[in-house]
Design a protein around this motif. Sequence first.
Motif, PDB file in Angstrom:
ATOM      1  N   VAL A   1      10.995  10.186  -2.608  1.00 41.52           N
ATOM      2  CA  VAL A   1       9.578   9.895  -2.321  1.00 41.52           C
ATOM      3  C   VAL A   1       9.447   8.469  -1.768  1.00 41.52           C
ATOM      4  CG1 VAL A   1       7.319   9.479  -3.399  1.00 41.52           C
ATOM      5  CG2 VAL A   1       8.626  11.532  -4.003  1.00 41.52           C
ATOM      6  N   LEU A   2      10.135   7.521  -2.397  1.00 39.48           N
ATOM      7  CA  LEU A   2      10.036   6.123  -1.962  1.00 39.48           C
ATOM      8  C   LEU A   2      10.614   5.920  -0.562  1.00 39.48           C
ATOM      9  CD1 LEU A   2      10.708   4.538  -5.414  1.00 39.48           C
ATOM     10  CD2 LEU A   2       8.842   3.816  -3.926  1.00 39.48           C
ATOM     11  N   ILE A   3      11.720   6.581  -0.280  1.00 38.18           N
ATOM     12  CA  ILE A   3      12.325   6.433   1.048  1.00 38.18           C
ATOM     13  C   ILE A   3      11.440   7.064   2.122  1.00 38.18           C
ATOM     14  CG2 ILE A   3      14.251   7.186   2.501  1.00 38.18           C
ATOM     15  CD1 ILE A   3      16.037   6.618   0.168  1.00 38.18           C
ATOM     16  N   GLU A   4      11.019   8.306   1.866  1.00 38.79           N
ATOM     17  CA  GLU A   4      10.203   8.999   2.873  1.00 38.79           C
ATOM     18  C   GLU A   4       8.893   8.261   3.141  1.00 38.79           C
ATOM     19  OE1 GLU A   4       9.968  13.106   1.674  1.00 38.79           O
ATOM     20  OE2 GLU A   4      12.141  13.285   1.901  1.00 38.79           O
ATOM     21  N   ALA A   5       8.299   7.686   2.109  1.00 37.78           N
ATOM     22  CA  ALA A   5       7.024   6.987   2.291  1.00 37.78           C
ATOM     23  C   ALA A   5       7.206   5.703   3.090  1.00 37.78           C
ATOM     24  CB  ALA A   5       6.412   6.663   0.932  1.00 37.78           C
TER      25      ALA A   5
ATOM     26  N   MET B   1      21.290   4.758  -4.950  1.00 37.20           N
ATOM     27  CA  MET B   1      22.060   4.869  -3.702  1.00 37.20           C
ATOM     28  C   MET B   1      23.191   3.846  -3.699  1.00 37.20           C
ATOM     29  SD  MET B   1      19.097   5.450  -0.829  1.00 37.20           S
ATOM     30  CE  MET B   1      18.293   3.874  -1.024  1.00 37.20           C
ATOM     31  N   ASP B   2      24.376   4.265  -3.305  1.00 40.95           N
ATOM     32  CA  ASP B   2      25.541   3.374  -3.337  1.00 40.95           C
ATOM     33  C   ASP B   2      25.329   2.131  -2.474  1.00 40.95           C
ATOM     34  OD1 ASP B   2      26.247   5.745  -4.407  1.00 40.95           O
ATOM     35  OD2 ASP B   2      28.175   5.944  -3.377  1.00 40.95           O
ATOM     36  N   GLY B   3      24.947   2.367  -1.215  1.00 47.45           N
ATOM     37  CA  GLY B   3      24.778   1.248  -0.281  1.00 47.45           C
ATOM     38  C   GLY B   3      23.327   1.131   0.145  1.00 47.45           C
ATOM     39  N   ILE B   4      23.070   0.258   1.111  1.00 46.83           N
ATOM     40  CA  ILE B   4      21.687   0.074   1.565  1.00 46.83           C
ATOM     41  C   ILE B   4      21.284   1.221   2.502  1.00 46.83           C
ATOM     42  CG2 ILE B   4      21.806  -2.424   1.296  1.00 46.83           C
ATOM     43  CD1 ILE B   4      21.906  -2.579   4.409  1.00 46.83           C
ATOM     44  N   TYR B   5      19.988   1.456   2.591  1.00 47.86           N
ATOM     45  CA  TYR B   5      19.445   2.471   3.490  1.00 47.86           C
ATOM     46  C   TYR B   5      18.721   1.753   4.613  1.00 47.86           C
ATOM     47  CZ  TYR B   5      16.688   6.467   5.143  1.00 47.86           C
ATOM     48  OH  TYR B   5      16.113   7.444   5.920  1.00 47.86           O
ATOM     49  N   VAL B   6      19.335   1.754   5.791  1.00 44.11           N
ATOM     50  CA  VAL B   6      18.735   1.069   6.938  1.00 44.11           C
ATOM     51  C   VAL B   6      17.707   2.000   7.569  1.00 44.11           C
ATOM     52  CG1 VAL B   6      19.217  -0.002   9.185  1.00 44.11           C
ATOM     53  CG2 VAL B   6      20.869  -0.222   7.312  1.00 44.11           C
ATOM     54  N   VAL B   7      16.553   1.464   7.939  1.00 40.02           N
ATOM     55  CA  VAL B   7      15.515   2.268   8.589  1.00 40.02           C
ATOM     56  C   VAL B   7      16.098   2.910   9.854  1.00 40.02           C
ATOM     57  CG1 VAL B   7      13.337   2.067   9.884  1.00 40.02           C
ATOM     58  CG2 VAL B   7      13.577   0.962   7.646  1.00 40.02           C
ATOM     59  N   PRO B   8      15.999   4.252   9.987  1.00 34.91           N
ATOM     60  CA  PRO B   8      16.623   4.927  11.137  1.00 34.91           C
ATOM     61  C   PRO B   8      16.080   4.419  12.475  1.00 34.91           C
ATOM     62  CG  PRO B   8      15.746   6.524   9.541  1.00 34.91           C
ATOM     63  CD  PRO B   8      15.307   5.175   9.089  1.00 34.91           C
TER      64      PRO B   8
ATOM     65  N   ASP C   1      14.124   0.448  -8.513  1.00 36.35           N
ATOM     66  CA  ASP C   1      14.641   1.365  -9.530  1.00 36.35           C
ATOM     67  C   ASP C   1      13.604   2.479  -9.515  1.00 36.35           C
ATOM     68  OD1 ASP C   1      15.247   2.796 -11.764  1.00 36.35           O
ATOM     69  OD2 ASP C   1      15.208   1.097 -13.154  1.00 36.35           O
ATOM     70  N   PRO C   2      13.921   3.605  -8.822  1.00 39.66           N
ATOM     71  CA  PRO C   2      12.881   4.613  -8.585  1.00 39.66           C
ATOM     72  C   PRO C   2      12.302   5.175  -9.878  1.00 39.66           C
ATOM     73  CG  PRO C   2      15.064   5.382  -7.844  1.00 39.66           C
ATOM     74  CD  PRO C   2      15.210   3.945  -8.202  1.00 39.66           C
ATOM     75  N   LEU C   3      13.170   5.368 -10.873  1.00 45.18           N
ATOM     76  CA  LEU C   3      12.708   5.931 -12.134  1.00 45.18           C
ATOM     77  C   LEU C   3      13.395   5.177 -13.254  1.00 45.18           C
ATOM     78  CD1 LEU C   3      12.153   8.115 -14.375  1.00 45.18           C
ATOM     79  CD2 LEU C   3      10.700   8.302 -12.363  1.00 45.18           C
ATOM     80  N   ASP C   4      12.651   4.318 -13.904  1.00 42.21           N
ATOM     81  CA  ASP C   4      13.218   3.536 -15.001  1.00 42.21           C
ATOM     82  C   ASP C   4      12.893   4.217 -16.322  1.00 42.21           C
ATOM     83  OD1 ASP C   4      14.303   1.008 -16.234  1.00 42.21           O
ATOM     84  OD2 ASP C   4      12.285   1.022 -17.061  1.00 42.21           O
ATOM     85  N   GLY C   5      13.915   4.274 -17.177  1.00 45.32           N
ATOM     86  CA  GLY C   5      13.734   4.904 -18.489  1.00 45.32           C
ATOM     87  C   GLY C   5      14.048   6.389 -18.442  1.00 45.32           C
TER      88      GLY C   5
ATOM     89  N   GLU D   1       0.846  -1.201   0.000  1.00 47.27           N
ATOM     90  CA  GLU D   1       0.000   0.000   0.000  1.00 47.27           C
ATOM     91  C   GLU D   1       0.883   1.253   0.000  1.00 47.27           C
ATOM     92  OE1 GLU D   1      -3.375   0.539   0.238  1.00 47.27           O
ATOM     93  OE2 GLU D   1      -4.295  -1.121   1.317  1.00 47.27           O
ATOM     94  N   VAL D   2       1.941   1.203   0.781  1.00 42.59           N
ATOM     95  CA  VAL D   2       2.819   2.369   0.887  1.00 42.59           C
ATOM     96  C   VAL D   2       3.572   2.589  -0.429  1.00 42.59           C
ATOM     97  CG1 VAL D   2       4.794   3.355   2.101  1.00 42.59           C
ATOM     98  CG2 VAL D   2       3.036   2.159   3.394  1.00 42.59           C
ATOM     99  N   VAL D   3       4.048   1.501  -1.034  1.00 40.28           N
ATOM    100  CA  VAL D   3       4.737   1.621  -2.323  1.00 40.28           C
ATOM    101  C   VAL D   3       3.769   2.225  -3.351  1.00 40.28           C
ATOM    102  CG1 VAL D   3       5.746   0.318  -4.241  1.00 40.28           C
ATOM    103  CG2 VAL D   3       6.421  -0.205  -1.897  1.00 40.28           C
ATOM    104  N   ALA D   4       2.532   1.755  -3.347  1.00 36.05           N
ATOM    105  CA  ALA D   4       1.535   2.271  -4.295  1.00 36.05           C
ATOM    106  C   ALA D   4       1.293   3.761  -4.059  1.00 36.05           C
ATOM    107  CB  ALA D   4       0.234   1.491  -4.161  1.00 36.05           C
ATOM    108  N   ARG D   5       1.244   4.163  -2.802  1.00 36.43           N
ATOM    109  CA  ARG D   5       1.030   5.578  -2.476  1.00 36.43           C
ATOM    110  C   ARG D   5       2.218   6.412  -2.981  1.00 36.43           C
ATOM    111  NH1 ARG D   5       1.068   6.205   3.322  1.00 36.43           N
ATOM    112  NH2 ARG D   5      -0.295   4.411   3.334  1.00 36.43           N
ATOM    113  N   ALA D   6       3.415   5.888  -2.801  1.00 37.21           N
ATOM    114  CA  ALA D   6       4.605   6.601  -3.291  1.00 37.21           C
ATOM    115  C   ALA D   6       4.547   6.730  -4.818  1.00 37.21           C
ATOM    116  CB  ALA D   6       5.864   5.857  -2.847  1.00 37.21           C
TER     117      ALA D   6
END
Length: 334
Positions: free
Chosen positions: A74-78, A93-100, A113-117, A29-34
Amino acid sequence: MNKISLTRYLVEQQRDHGQIPAQLRLLLEVVARACKSISQAVNKGALGGVLGTAGSENVQGEVQKKLDIIANEVLIEANEWGGHLAAMASEEMDGIYVVPNRYPQGEYLLLFDPLDGSSNIDVNVSIGTIFSVLKKPEGGSAVEEKDFLQAGHKQVAAGYCIYGPQTTLVLTVGKGVAMFTLDREQGSFVLTQENVQIPPDTQEFAINMSNMRHWDEPVRRYIDECLQGKQGPRGKDFNMRWIASMVADVHRILTRGGLFMYPWDKREPNKAGKLRLMYEANPMSWLVEQAGGAATNARQRILDLQPSQLHERVSVVLGSRHEVERVTAYHAQQ
Ligand code: AHG
Ligand code: MN
Ligand code: MN
């Protein structure tokens, strides 16, 4: 007609089919909202000041477009605060983003892949967001990059959202492929196709022909035979399409069949291919297989490949089953 929203579809998958746990439903649901929010930004185009390059490069040495960065944010913040994720990984992003630490950590890993093409953003041609969901391996404490290095058959959900004439979210949780069209008045994704099927045969292929001089022999042979049409060994004429957005090419294949290839070539022999395994090839391969198609790296099933790096590249042959089998067989004879 009673419209089925993405929310209802996911609730029913959870309740009636036991297919998805509540946390995974929330994640999707969150991915869809993003994606809805990225779609808004894409739609504004020049009016929203989102076109053009950002003046930076990603870890793969590609120039980043403003929308690559916006979509990534947008994807990270959501996703970071919902408690469903342990970490995220992205093309940008070079490395992984661990949830704070300030947020609870969940058991899922999200790759995208936030924006493909990206090369199509400024020319107003279809683009998209591709995503893949894995489970964090049991045991182990702090989440690490190696937790992401799982073969594609371990995915628990995968999909993409295409920003084209319509915005469409395409999803699999391992029980076929469903498509949801964004209803902008209602602000929700509505189920518009279920049980998507790719016909096993096709007369349409997609490849960047400008790379022909660099191709390996079996790829050359396959395309050459297609180009000979009715008079050639295939005995039928072929059509060609190349959109240069994998999302758009795969969307066409899920809609009416076809073969898509971005094979290894001799330009940079040490590079396995152009496309990335973990957030492009794996999710797309699973969708294609779930729709009755096939996906290989010209030799092996993509979903069985064991990744060794987050940003690993791979050769890709996917789409209508009989054509994928033919290309793969040509390579085996080499
Ligand atoms: P991205 O914009 O995420 O870097 O991906 C672009 C990919 C893929 O979408 C497409 O199939 C391919 O690159 C196009 O490559 P060419 O420009 O070499 O044809
Ligand atoms: Mn891409
Ligand atoms: Mn991208």
